[in-house]
Write an enzyme that holds these catalytic residues in place. Sequence first.
Site, short mmCIF file in Angstrom:
data_model
loop_
_atom_site.label_atom_id
_atom_site.label_comp_id
_atom_site.label_asym_id
_atom_site.label_seq_id
_atom_site.Cartn_x
_atom_site.Cartn_y
_atom_site.Cartn_z
N LYS A 1 0.85 -1.19 0.00
CA LYS A 1 0.00 0.00 0.00
C LYS A 1 0.88 1.24 0.00
O LYS A 1 1.68 1.45 0.93
CB LYS A 1 -0.92 0.00 1.22
CG LYS A 1 -1.83 1.22 1.33
CD LYS A 1 -2.70 1.13 2.57
CE LYS A 1 -3.58 2.36 2.73
NZ LYS A 1 -4.41 2.29 3.95
N LYS B 1 -2.39 -1.65 -3.57
CA LYS B 1 -3.19 -0.43 -3.52
C LYS B 1 -2.27 0.78 -3.66
O LYS B 1 -1.32 0.90 -2.88
CB LYS B 1 -3.96 -0.37 -2.20
CG LYS B 1 -4.78 0.91 -2.02
CD LYS B 1 -5.43 0.98 -0.65
CE LYS B 1 -6.25 2.26 -0.52
NZ LYS B 1 -6.83 2.41 0.83
#
Length: 338
Positions: free
Chosen positions: A206, A260
């Site tokens: 992420k 992400k």
Amino acid sequence: MAAAGCASLNPMQDRPRRLRRTPAIRRMVQEVHLSPADFIHPIFVHEGAEVSEIRTMPGVQRHTYASAVEQAQQAHALGIPAVILFGIPDHKDAEGSQAYAEEGVIQQATRAVKAAVPDIAVIADTCLCEYTDHGHCGHLVQDGTQWTVDNDPSLELLARTAVSQAEAGADIIAPSAMMDGQIAAIRAALDAAGYSQLPIMSYAVKYASAYYGPFREAAGSAPSVGDRATYQMNPAGGYREALHEARLDVQEGADFLMVKPALAYLDVLRLLRDEFDLPLVAYNVSGEYSLVKAAALAGYMDERRTVLETLSAMKRAGADTILTYHALDAARWLKEGQ
């Protein structure tokens, strides 16, 4: 006789266009197939009495418990197997206590959705940033001249949150805080509480991305001081860091891995697909959604074609599942095309 200036073609020469000649032939030979079963539908839930529009995400709303149930019912009817719930509480404090409260917004929404749509998988976003008054993902401390999150005390809060979400009926726990050791801490807490059967969907890779901007307004989670660069990954980082983060989470007990954002990191998605056998999730984040939506509303792009092309790219890169704010629309378009 060949036209002047054109080389004659060998009759045996490859002609890839033969397989593109008609829509039926193109469908026969296409390699990437999207399905509503590929999607996770995200739902923002708040404690207000009315559904409210999100300015930065046209077409997305903050839902009440009742309308969150309706969203889950729509998703289920379209063949989408899972929803993920993001909570927006009325009360925030330094510890994010509403994240692990028995009557917290995610806990109540989970019970409501599971009671109405028992066959849909409810994924609980396990983080603290929506619940803290400072907007960070754990205990906030000042380290010299910068603010950051104190890692290890935050693990206890994340573990409490995961157990509370499990007790409310969540089917999958999805930690997104990017604290070192969070998967191990949550796995141990879930197992100790009798939830060893619940899988963990790790936000393993992420990045500290500008593409999260619309989400932060939607969830009211923008940091009041500092930023998240000390715990989320550097967008200019390389493959070694991504593999290291993912390996740690696999070793700690993750059952899914996530990248992400997705669109700007398709190469990282492919890297993880080639390296790991766990189910891989691509998060088509709020900024990616809003860019397409704004361009479509302005008449600059064909929304349907752009969305399906984008989601197909994520699947081609290796995603098994795509978390996307386009989920309901994309599922409808795919069904219309059948």
